[in-house]
Structure formats: C-alpha cells, structure tokens
Enzyme design. Structure first.
Site, PDB file in Angstrom:
ATOM      1  NE  ARG A  98      -3.441  -2.380  -0.108  1.00 27.82           N
ATOM      2  CZ  ARG A  98      -3.717  -2.774  -1.370  1.00 27.82           C
ATOM      3  NH1 ARG A  98      -3.758  -1.819  -2.185  1.00 27.82           N
ATOM      4  NH2 ARG A  98      -4.184  -3.884  -1.601  1.00 27.82           N
ATOM      5  CG  HIS A 147       4.865  -7.185  -7.391  1.00 26.68           C
ATOM      6  ND1 HIS A 147       4.265  -5.766  -7.544  1.00 26.68           N
ATOM      7  CD2 HIS A 147       3.828  -7.758  -8.061  1.00 26.68           C
ATOM      8  CE1 HIS A 147       3.125  -5.688  -8.353  1.00 26.68           C
ATOM      9  NE2 HIS A 147       2.986  -7.244  -8.487  1.00 26.68           N
ATOM     10  CE1 TYR A 165      -0.522  -5.152  -6.415  1.00 28.28           C
ATOM     11  CE2 TYR A 165      -1.307  -5.311  -4.196  1.00 28.28           C
ATOM     12  CZ  TYR A 165      -0.647  -5.979  -5.214  1.00 28.28           C
ATOM     13  OH  TYR A 165      -0.867  -7.436  -5.310  1.00 28.28           O
ATOM     14  CG  HIS A 176       0.234  -3.879 -11.035  1.00 29.40           C
ATOM     15  ND1 HIS A 176      -0.723  -4.146 -10.012  1.00 29.40           N
ATOM     16  CD2 HIS A 176       0.957  -5.365 -11.097  1.00 29.40           C
ATOM     17  CE1 HIS A 176      -0.530  -5.396  -9.569  1.00 29.40           C
ATOM     18  NE2 HIS A 176       0.310  -6.015 -10.263  1.00 29.40           N
ATOM     19  CD  GLU A 199       1.404  -8.714 -12.456  1.00 39.43           C
ATOM     20  OE1 GLU A 199       2.143  -7.900 -11.746  1.00 39.43           O
ATOM     21  OE2 GLU A 199       0.451  -9.338 -11.890  1.00 39.43           O
ATOM     22  CG  ASP A 219      -1.197 -12.499 -12.791  1.00 43.50           C
ATOM     23  OD1 ASP A 219      -2.152 -13.085 -12.778  1.00 43.50           O
ATOM     24  OD2 ASP A 219      -0.948 -11.668 -11.630  1.00 43.50           O
ATOM     25  CG  HIS A 234      -3.595  -9.954 -13.479  1.00 43.04           C
ATOM     26  ND1 HIS A 234      -2.428  -9.082 -13.053  1.00 43.04           N
ATOM     27  CD2 HIS A 234      -4.237 -10.202 -12.266  1.00 43.04           C
ATOM     28  CE1 HIS A 234      -2.265  -8.985 -11.731  1.00 43.04           C
ATOM     29  NE2 HIS A 234      -3.472  -9.545 -11.236  1.00 43.04           N
ATOM     30  CG  HIS A 283       2.795 -12.656 -11.212  1.00 42.61           C
ATOM     31  ND1 HIS A 283       2.372 -11.585 -11.048  1.00 42.61           N
ATOM     32  CD2 HIS A 283       4.009 -12.677 -10.680  1.00 42.61           C
ATOM     33  CE1 HIS A 283       3.470 -10.628 -10.336  1.00 42.61           C
ATOM     34  NE2 HIS A 283       4.372 -11.619 -10.397  1.00 42.61           N
ATOM     35  CG  ASP A 300      -6.331  -8.483 -10.127  1.00 44.35           C
ATOM     36  OD1 ASP A 300      -5.878  -9.500  -9.645  1.00 44.35           O
ATOM     37  OD2 ASP A 300      -5.515  -7.071 -10.063  1.00 44.35           O
ATOM     38  CG  HIS A 342      -4.701 -13.427  -7.606  1.00 43.10           C
ATOM     39  ND1 HIS A 342      -3.194 -13.083  -7.444  1.00 43.10           N
ATOM     40  CD2 HIS A 342      -4.780 -12.384  -8.465  1.00 43.10           C
ATOM     41  CE1 HIS A 342      -2.951 -12.051  -8.197  1.00 43.10           C
ATOM     42  NE2 HIS A 342      -3.779 -11.605  -8.817  1.00 43.10           N
ATOM     43  CD  GLU A 386       1.363 -12.412  -8.024  1.00 46.09           C
ATOM     44  OE1 GLU A 386       0.569 -12.483  -9.171  1.00 46.09           O
ATOM     45  OE2 GLU A 386       2.135 -11.222  -7.824  1.00 46.09           O
TER      46      GLU A 386
HETATM   47 ZN    ZN Z   1      -3.734  -9.795  -9.323  1.00 44.67          ZN
HETATM   48 FE    FE Z   2       0.471 -10.720 -10.438  1.00 44.44          FE
HETATM   49 FE    FE Z   3       1.324  -7.939  -9.629  1.00 48.13          FE
END
Ligand code: ZN
Ligand code: FE
Ligand code: FE
Length: 276
Positions: A37, A67, A70, A107, A142, A176, A179, A211, A224, A226, A256
C-alpha cells in the site's frame, strides 16, 4: 530447470526470504519492495544482502521477481502521484542493483480518466527517465486484468509501452495467468492461440516470468481476484497445461494464490510434480 516459488514478505530481511523459500521447497520468490500500500522502505543491511546472495548461489536459485508497490502509478492524472511513483521506481531500481541480474515487476498503472494513449505515453516517459544501459535489472510490465482505467489489459498496450522505451533490452513482460484470463484471453480452450498472439504482438523473447494464479472469476470479468491452483475458473487441467507449455519453459513461476505457508508449500510441490 523448474523455477517455482511464491510471494514472501521482506519484513524479516532479505536472507530470511531465501531460507524460507528453501524450506518451502522452491527456488525463486517474489516480494513487495515496500508495503504494497506504499510507504517507506527499511534501510538495507549490506550483510543481509550478502547472506541472501550467498544462499541463492549455494542453493541454485533462479532469478527473483521483485514487485513494485500497488500505489506506484506512473500514469495518474494527478502530477504529484506521478512524481511520487517516479521516486518509488527510482529508489526500487537503485536497490535492485544490490541484487544484480534479477527481475523487477510492476503494474503499468491506471490512467485515471486521461485515456489509454496518454497513460501509455506517461509510463514510457517515466521508464525513459530511470532506465540506464548499465543496469543489471530487467524491468517487467505485468499483464493486467483491465479493471477500470487500468493500462496493460491487452498485449497491444504492453507492446505500445515497450515501443516507446529507449533501453528496450531492459524491458520484459510478466505473464499473470489470473489477470490475462480476467482480461478475456482464453487460457483454458485456446492456450496455444493466446501465446501465438502474444508472440505476434509482444514477442515470446520478452516473456521473463509467470505469476501463476487461478481466478475466482469468469473469463473477461476484468476483476483480478486470485484463486488457489485448480480451485478457480481456470481449473486444474488448464493450470497444468500452462505449467508444461514450452513458451513458459525455464521461467520463474511465482504463486500469488490466497494461501498460508502450508498452502504454498503444498502448491509448490504440486507444480514440481506436474513439471517433473
Ligand atoms: Zn492480481
Ligand atoms: Fe500478479
Ligand atoms: Fe502484480
């Protein structure tokens, strides 16, 4: 060579992640370079990095897949958010040089109403400001689910970003599976066709990491969310075909999936069994 691992937390340091992954039975891993975050990162302890590097070498790990946060949005309509994203990217990539020859995935971003073309241009501009020819890290875009104003929900959008980057040999793609499915690509019934399309548009040589996630939603849902391997809409047969597909051979597979430690250990061993 099978490369499999999952997301870990850097909270206890870098060397601890290597040890944890060996205990899990894997030989690669991912971690968020900072709290997902956002927020600050802890200072790096050189001995900790050295200990991880020694462990990776001794245990024969494959490339790691860091990674980005976000909250890093290189194409927000808000100029402060964009500047903040550029700072995060700059610092993250500096830190990655302490662990040379690994991968850094992020991302592409949300254009927040500016339109996809503007988003693509701003992402490429940011990359052009931080990528240097002497960098040892490969930066991965990604494949995204295309929710809201998200950029990167089609292979064409990823290609357009890559086309605008100067240090193009530093750029790759992280595929991914959740995704891509949520974006509408039919990995269940047309895996070969999807990967042929990826090759035509982006080029399979750009593919550097996977991913490996099932999805809680139907194809094209743009959600999105998972799911554990084999328990979602992709299902066990499709996940297995993806794991064994030659286009993904030798790439690091990062789970993930929504799991605790025991769940990850079980999934790592499942994938190792499939690929053996
Ligand atoms: Zn995701
Ligand atoms: Fe991912
Ligand atoms: Fe990701």
């Amino acid at each position: 060579m099978i490369l499999i691992g999952c997301h870990l937390s850097v909270t206890d340091g870098y060397a601890a992640m290597g040890k944890t992954m060996s205990r899990f039975g894997g030989n690669t891993f991912a971690w968020f370079t900072r709290n997902p975050r956002g927020g600050k990162t802890k200072p790096v302890i050189p001995e900790d990095i050295e200990a991880l590097r020694a462990h990776l070498k001794k245990e024969g790990f494959g490339p790691l897949v860091a990674h980005g946060s976000y909250t890093m949005n290189l194409c927000s309509a808000n100029a402060d958010t964009r500047a903040n994203g550029l700072d995060m990217l700059t610092q993250d990539l500096e830190r990655m040089e302490l662990l040379p020859d690994n991968l850094y995935n992020f991302h592409p971003g949300f254009h927040t109403g500016q339109g996809t073309e503007t988003g693509i241009r701003q992402i490429a501009e940011a990359l052009n400001r931080v990528l240097r020819q002497d960098m040892r890290t490969t930066i991965l875009l990604e494949t995204m689910a295309g929710k809201g104003s998200e950029v990167g929900g089609t292979f064409e959008e990823l290609r357009e970003i890559i086309d605008r980057v100067d240090c193009r040999d530093k750029i790759g793609v992280c595929f991914d599976t959740c995704h891509t499915w949520d974006a509408g690509y039919d990995l269940v019934n047309h895996l070969d066709g999807v990967l042929q399309h990826f090759d035509d548009v982006v080029g399979l040589s750009r593919l550097k990491a996977v991913h490996f996630n099932d999805s809680k939603n139907e194809r094209g849902s743009h959600k999105d969310r998972h799911e554990k391997l084999g328990q979602g809409y992709l299902g066990v047969d499709a996940m297995k075909r993806i794991a064994l597909h030659p286009a993904f051979a030798g790439l690091p597979f990062i789970l993930e999936t929504p799991n605790d430690d025991e769940g990850y250990i079980a999934e790592i061993h499942t994938v190792l069994d499939w690929m053996a």
